[in-house]
Design an enzyme around this catalytic site. Structure first.
Site, PDB file in Angstrom:
ATOM      1  N   CYS A  11       0.837  -1.203   0.000  1.00 24.24           N
ATOM      2  CA  CYS A  11       0.000   0.000   0.000  1.00 24.24           C
ATOM      3  C   CYS A  11       0.871   1.253   0.000  1.00 24.24           C
ATOM      4  O   CYS A  11       1.709   1.440   0.889  1.00 24.24           O
ATOM      5  CB  CYS A  11      -0.902  -0.015   1.237  1.00 24.24           C
ATOM      6  SG  CYS A  11      -1.790   1.526   1.522  1.00 24.24           S
ATOM      7  N   GLY A  12       0.656   2.116  -0.973  1.00 24.12           N
ATOM      8  CA  GLY A  12       1.431   3.343  -1.080  1.00 24.12           C
ATOM      9  C   GLY A  12       1.267   4.253   0.124  1.00 24.12           C
ATOM     10  O   GLY A  12       2.245   4.826   0.615  1.00 24.12           O
TER      11      GLY A  12
END
Length: 116
Positions: A11-12
């Site tokens: 997840c960024g």
């Protein structure tokens, strides 16, 4: 200051939050990849309570089976959502960060500054 992040490396937003924590002076960081080591139901309840949010607000809908499991319906209890999250940690929205100053769901990542 001690800090724990419930992190998903894919997840960024989680990676950006982790970077903020790693770059912050004086932070003793614990990283929990929650998809590998899921928090207990009781820990989840405590995190949401301390964050001032309901399990419904902490439910990850996009990219999870929440809708198929019927968890997005208005009449689903917080207890049912916590039970599902404990069994299927992909249902937990992330990243959650806990420090002695509180807990935040760090979406966007800059929210983490509120508890540093």
């Amino acid at each position: 200051m001690k800090a724990t992040i419930w992190h998903n490396p894919k997840c960024g937003t989680s990676r950006k939050t982790l970077a903020i924590l790693q770059e912050s002076e004086g932070v003793e960081l614990t990283i929990v990849e929650y998809l590998k080591t899921a928090p207990s139901r009781d820990k989840l309840a405590q995190l949401f309570r301390d964050a001032g949010m309901t399990p419904q607000e902490g439910l990850r809908v996009r990219g999870s089976p929440a809708e198929e499991l019927g968890l997005t319906k208005d009449d689903v209890s917080g207890d049912a959502i916590l039970d599902a999250m404990a069994k299927e940690p992909i249902l937990i929205n992330r990243p959650l960060v806990e420090t002695e100053k509180g807990v935040r769901l760090c979406r966007p990542q800059d929210i983490v500054h509120e508890i540093l």
